[in-house]
Motif scaffolding. Structure first.
Motif, PDB file in Angstrom:
ATOM      1  N   THR A  30      -7.178  43.061   4.670  1.00 48.01           N
ATOM      2  CA  THR A  30      -6.651  42.456   5.900  1.00 48.01           C
ATOM      3  C   THR A  30      -6.469  40.955   5.735  1.00 48.01           C
ATOM      4  O   THR A  30      -5.462  40.388   6.187  1.00 48.01           O
ATOM      5  N   ALA A  31      -7.424  40.297   5.068  1.00 46.50           N
ATOM      6  CA  ALA A  31      -7.319  38.853   4.861  1.00 46.50           C
ATOM      7  C   ALA A  31      -6.114  38.491   3.998  1.00 46.50           C
ATOM      8  O   ALA A  31      -5.478  37.445   4.210  1.00 46.50           O
ATOM      9  N   ILE A  32      -5.794  39.331   3.038  1.00 46.46           N
ATOM     10  CA  ILE A  32      -4.634  39.068   2.174  1.00 46.46           C
ATOM     11  C   ILE A  32      -3.350  39.122   2.999  1.00 46.46           C
ATOM     12  O   ILE A  32      -2.479  38.254   2.882  1.00 46.46           O
ATOM     13  N   VAL A  33      -3.240  40.127   3.853  1.00 44.36           N
ATOM     14  CA  VAL A  33      -2.049  40.223   4.712  1.00 44.36           C
ATOM     15  C   VAL A  33      -2.033  39.090   5.729  1.00 44.36           C
ATOM     16  O   VAL A  33      -0.982  38.524   6.033  1.00 44.36           O
ATOM     17  N   ASP A  34      -3.193  38.722   6.244  1.00 50.52           N
ATOM     18  CA  ASP A  34      -3.271  37.584   7.167  1.00 50.52           C
ATOM     19  C   ASP A  34      -2.733  36.308   6.508  1.00 50.52           C
ATOM     20  O   ASP A  34      -2.083  35.488   7.161  1.00 50.52           O
ATOM     21  N   ALA A  37       0.933  36.479   6.685  1.00 50.17           N
ATOM     22  CA  ALA A  37       1.333  36.355   8.098  1.00 50.17           C
ATOM     23  C   ALA A  37       2.732  36.903   8.379  1.00 50.17           C
ATOM     24  O   ALA A  37       3.582  36.201   8.934  1.00 50.17           O
ATOM     25  N   PRO A  38       3.002  38.161   8.025  1.00 49.74           N
ATOM     26  CA  PRO A  38       4.319  38.736   8.338  1.00 49.74           C
ATOM     27  C   PRO A  38       4.448  39.055   9.821  1.00 49.74           C
ATOM     28  O   PRO A  38       3.442  39.303  10.504  1.00 49.74           O
ATOM     29  N   THR A  39       5.676  39.061  10.310  1.00 47.10           N
ATOM     30  CA  THR A  39       5.952  39.437  11.696  1.00 47.10           C
ATOM     31  C   THR A  39       6.929  40.607  11.710  1.00 47.10           C
ATOM     32  O   THR A  39       7.449  41.013  10.666  1.00 47.10           O
ATOM     33  N   SER A  40       7.200  41.105  12.883  1.00 50.75           N
ATOM     34  CA  SER A  40       8.064  42.280  13.023  1.00 50.75           C
ATOM     35  C   SER A  40       9.516  41.999  12.640  1.00 50.75           C
ATOM     36  O   SER A  40      10.314  42.924  12.525  1.00 50.75           O
ATOM     37  N   THR A  41       9.854  40.730  12.436  1.00 60.63           N
ATOM     38  CA  THR A  41      11.228  40.392  12.027  1.00 60.63           C
ATOM     39  C   THR A  41      11.334  40.134  10.526  1.00 60.63           C
ATOM     40  O   THR A  41      12.417  39.839  10.025  1.00 60.63           O
ATOM     41  N   ASP A  42      10.220  40.245   9.810  1.00 61.01           N
ATOM     42  CA  ASP A  42      10.200  39.912   8.386  1.00 61.01           C
ATOM     43  C   ASP A  42      10.402  41.130   7.489  1.00 61.01           C
ATOM     44  O   ASP A  42       9.934  42.225   7.801  1.00 61.01           O
ATOM     45  N   THR A  43      11.054  40.884   6.365  1.00 59.39           N
ATOM     46  CA  THR A  43      11.088  41.833   5.261  1.00 59.39           C
ATOM     47  C   THR A  43      10.084  41.358   4.218  1.00 59.39           C
ATOM     48  O   THR A  43      10.101  40.198   3.828  1.00 59.39           O
ATOM     49  N   VAL A  44       9.217  42.261   3.779  1.00 57.89           N
ATOM     50  CA  VAL A  44       8.197  41.927   2.785  1.00 57.89           C
ATOM     51  C   VAL A  44       8.468  42.702   1.506  1.00 57.89           C
ATOM     52  O   VAL A  44       8.626  43.929   1.541  1.00 57.89           O
ATOM     53  N   PRO A  49       2.240  48.178  -5.285  1.00 58.44           N
ATOM     54  CA  PRO A  49       1.506  48.696  -4.128  1.00 58.44           C
ATOM     55  C   PRO A  49       0.349  49.616  -4.491  1.00 58.44           C
ATOM     56  O   PRO A  49      -0.529  49.858  -3.660  1.00 58.44           O
ATOM     57  N   GLY A  50       0.345  50.138  -5.723  1.00 53.25           N
ATOM     58  CA  GLY A  50      -0.752  51.001  -6.144  1.00 53.25           C
ATOM     59  C   GLY A  50      -0.852  52.247  -5.299  1.00 53.25           C
ATOM     60  O   GLY A  50       0.081  53.035  -5.220  1.00 53.25           O
ATOM     61  N   ARG A  51      -1.984  52.434  -4.621  1.00 45.93           N
ATOM     62  CA  ARG A  51      -2.189  53.624  -3.788  1.00 45.93           C
ATOM     63  C   ARG A  51      -1.842  53.388  -2.327  1.00 45.93           C
ATOM     64  O   ARG A  51      -2.020  54.265  -1.492  1.00 45.93           O
ATOM     65  N   GLY A  52      -1.393  52.177  -2.000  1.00 41.40           N
ATOM     66  CA  GLY A  52      -0.809  51.946  -0.686  1.00 41.40           C
ATOM     67  C   GLY A  52      -1.700  51.369   0.395  1.00 41.40           C
ATOM     68  O   GLY A  52      -1.274  51.278   1.545  1.00 41.40           O
ATOM     69  N   ALA A  53      -2.921  50.927   0.067  1.00 39.04           N
ATOM     70  CA  ALA A  53      -3.803  50.405   1.116  1.00 39.04           C
ATOM     71  C   ALA A  53      -3.252  49.124   1.730  1.00 39.04           C
ATOM     72  O   ALA A  53      -3.301  48.935   2.949  1.00 39.04           O
ATOM     73  N   LEU A  54      -2.748  48.221   0.892  1.00 42.07           N
ATOM     74  CA  LEU A  54      -2.143  46.990   1.401  1.00 42.07           C
ATOM     75  C   LEU A  54      -0.827  47.305   2.112  1.00 42.07           C
ATOM     76  O   LEU A  54      -0.511  46.722   3.149  1.00 42.07           O
ATOM     77  N   THR A  55      -0.100  48.257   1.567  1.00 39.36           N
ATOM     78  CA  THR A  55       1.176  48.672   2.156  1.00 39.36           C
ATOM     79  C   THR A  55       0.977  49.191   3.573  1.00 39.36           C
ATOM     80  O   THR A  55       1.792  48.933   4.463  1.00 39.36           O
ATOM     81  N   ASP A  56      -0.112  49.935   3.803  1.00 39.11           N
ATOM     82  CA  ASP A  56      -0.407  50.452   5.139  1.00 39.11           C
ATOM     83  C   ASP A  56      -0.490  49.332   6.168  1.00 39.11           C
ATOM     84  O   ASP A  56       0.050  49.434   7.277  1.00 39.11           O
ATOM     85  N   ILE A  57      -1.175  48.264   5.798  1.00 36.08           N
ATOM     86  CA  ILE A  57      -1.345  47.145   6.728  1.00 36.08           C
ATOM     87  C   ILE A  57      -0.020  46.414   6.928  1.00 36.08           C
ATOM     88  O   ILE A  57       0.351  46.049   8.048  1.00 36.08           O
ATOM     89  N   LEU A  58       0.705  46.214   5.831  1.00 27.89           N
ATOM     90  CA  LEU A  58       2.007  45.547   5.916  1.00 27.89           C
ATOM     91  C   LEU A  58       2.970  46.327   6.801  1.00 27.89           C
ATOM     92  O   LEU A  58       3.733  45.747   7.585  1.00 27.89           O
ATOM     93  N   ALA A  59       2.966  47.645   6.672  1.00 30.99           N
ATOM     94  CA  ALA A  59       3.900  48.483   7.433  1.00 30.99           C
ATOM     95  C   ALA A  59       3.698  48.345   8.936  1.00 30.99           C
ATOM     96  O   ALA A  59       4.647  48.480   9.721  1.00 30.99           O
ATOM     97  N   LYS A  60       2.454  48.034   9.338  1.00 32.11           N
ATOM     98  CA  LYS A  60       2.171  47.889  10.767  1.00 32.11           C
ATOM     99  C   LYS A  60       2.583  46.521  11.298  1.00 32.11           C
ATOM    100  O   LYS A  60       2.745  46.349  12.512  1.00 32.11           O
ATOM    101  N   ARG A  61       2.752  45.552  10.400  1.00 30.52           N
ATOM    102  CA  ARG A  61       3.028  44.182  10.851  1.00 30.52           C
ATOM    103  C   ARG A  61       4.446  43.703  10.565  1.00 30.52           C
ATOM    104  O   ARG A  61       4.963  42.842  11.286  1.00 30.52           O
ATOM    105  N   ALA A  62       5.034  44.187   9.484  1.00 24.94           N
ATOM    106  CA  ALA A  62       6.361  43.706   9.077  1.00 24.94           C
ATOM    107  C   ALA A  62       7.464  44.620   9.610  1.00 24.94           C
ATOM    108  O   ALA A  62       7.224  45.790   9.922  1.00 24.94           O
ATOM    109  N   GLY A  63       8.669  44.049   9.695  1.00 21.87           N
ATOM    110  CA  GLY A  63       9.802  44.861  10.103  1.00 21.87           C
ATOM    111  C   GLY A  63      10.180  45.870   9.037  1.00 21.87           C
ATOM    112  O   GLY A  63      10.494  47.029   9.332  1.00 21.87           O
ATOM    113  N   LYS A  64      10.119  45.436   7.771  1.00 20.13           N
ATOM    114  CA  LYS A  64      10.441  46.304   6.647  1.00 20.13           C
ATOM    115  C   LYS A  64       9.594  45.910   5.447  1.00 20.13           C
ATOM    116  O   LYS A  64       9.345  44.727   5.216  1.00 20.13           O
ATOM    117  N   VAL A  65       9.163  46.913   4.682  1.00 16.59           N
ATOM    118  CA  VAL A  65       8.412  46.681   3.448  1.00 16.59           C
ATOM    119  C   VAL A  65       9.146  47.361   2.305  1.00 16.59           C
ATOM    120  O   VAL A  65       9.458  48.552   2.383  1.00 16.59           O
TER     121      VAL A  65
END
Length: 272
Positions: A30-34, A37-44, A49-65
């Motif tokens: 969570t601290a890494i994604v913080d 600081a992506p927003t719903s208008t950002d593409t990341v 991504p490995g097994r997707g744990a960071l991706t899960d958090i990004l998907a909830k905050r960014a417009g597109k990953v």
């Protein structure tokens, strides 16, 4: 290669050839994604991504990953996890051979738990146009310290200069080896890079500048006047004139010359 570890179902095995170590600590993820600081208008654009744990958090905050993964088995697992129609696109490939503009467009954020053995090439590629608006990397702690070092620091070197002419570097947090499975043999750290509004070196000159800086630090115990005479085959008079014009003491060594002074010196060298 540190990665974010997902928790759904049976996962592909750890591959030693990619140096995989999966990050499992939720608070650190969570601290890494913080830090990004992506927003719903950002593409990341996510590297590894490995097994997707960071991706899960990004998907909830960014417009597109857009997540680029070199491991085929992990790619297949991620595509099952993020089906077509979600805001996550999984791309199989090597970031070093990719075209970030084609993947994420001209305006994007970048994040990556990058392979430690190729950290520098990945960071340099990330700092080529079109640069991300902001980038966050999980890297080996010693590398993070070199990236963020200032002139006259013990860790200051060619990497510090080559990044410093195009971006601001901040160390965000340290990550213990125990936060990974399996744990690596080194400590890690998270760094945030913010490209400068006006880079100190032109994009088309970055490769030549990096070569020059690397050569200078290859003789870091020598005074700059001797470095120039050796690296550029200059006469004592010509080397003296250039250093004085760049505001660099003749007796200074590379480790005390700031990125700004190196950039000015390179500009003068290429103008002659």
């Amino acid at each position: 290669m540190p990665r974010a570890a997902g928790g759904r179902g049976r996962q592909p095995p750890v591959l030693k050839k990619f140096g995989q170590h999966f990050l499992t600590d939720p608070s650190i993820l969570t601290a890494i994604v913080d830090a990004l600081a992506p927003t719903s208008t950002d593409t990341v654009l996510e590297i590894g991504p490995g097994r997707g744990a960071l991706t899960d958090i990004l998907a909830k905050r960014a417009g597109k990953v857009v997540a680029i993964e070199i491991d085929r088995a992990l790619t297949e697992s991620l595509r099952e996890r993020y089906p077509s129609g979600s805001n996550v696109e999984i791309v199989e490939g090597d970031f070093l051979e990719s075209d970030p503009r084609a993947l994420a467009g001209d305006d994007y954020l970048l994040i990556g738990n990058v392979p430690y053995y190729i950290t520098t090439p990945i960071v340099f590629k990330a700092l080529e146009p079109p640069m991300p608006r902001r980038a966050v990397f999980l890297v080996q702690r010693e590398v993070a310290e070199r990236m963020a070092a200032k002139e006259d620091d013990d860790d200051y070197g060619a990497l510090s200069v080559n990044i410093g002419v195009v971006a601001q570097v901040e160390q965000v947090l340290r990550v213990p080896a125990g936060a990974f499975k399996p744990p690596p043999k080194v400590e890690s750290a998270v760094v945030r890079l913010t490209p400068l509004a006006q880079p100190l070196v032109r994009a088309d000159s970055l490769s030549a500048f990096r070569t020059f800086v690397q050569a200078a630090f290859g003789q870091r115990r020598k005074q700059m006047v001797r470095v120039l005479r050796s690296v550029r085959r200059l006469s004592p008079e010509a080397a003296t004139e250039l250093l004085e014009s760049a505001g660099i003491e003749l007796t200074a060594r590379p480790e005390v010359v700031s990125p700004e002074r190196f950039a000015r010196l390179f500009e003068l060298l290429t103008a002659n």
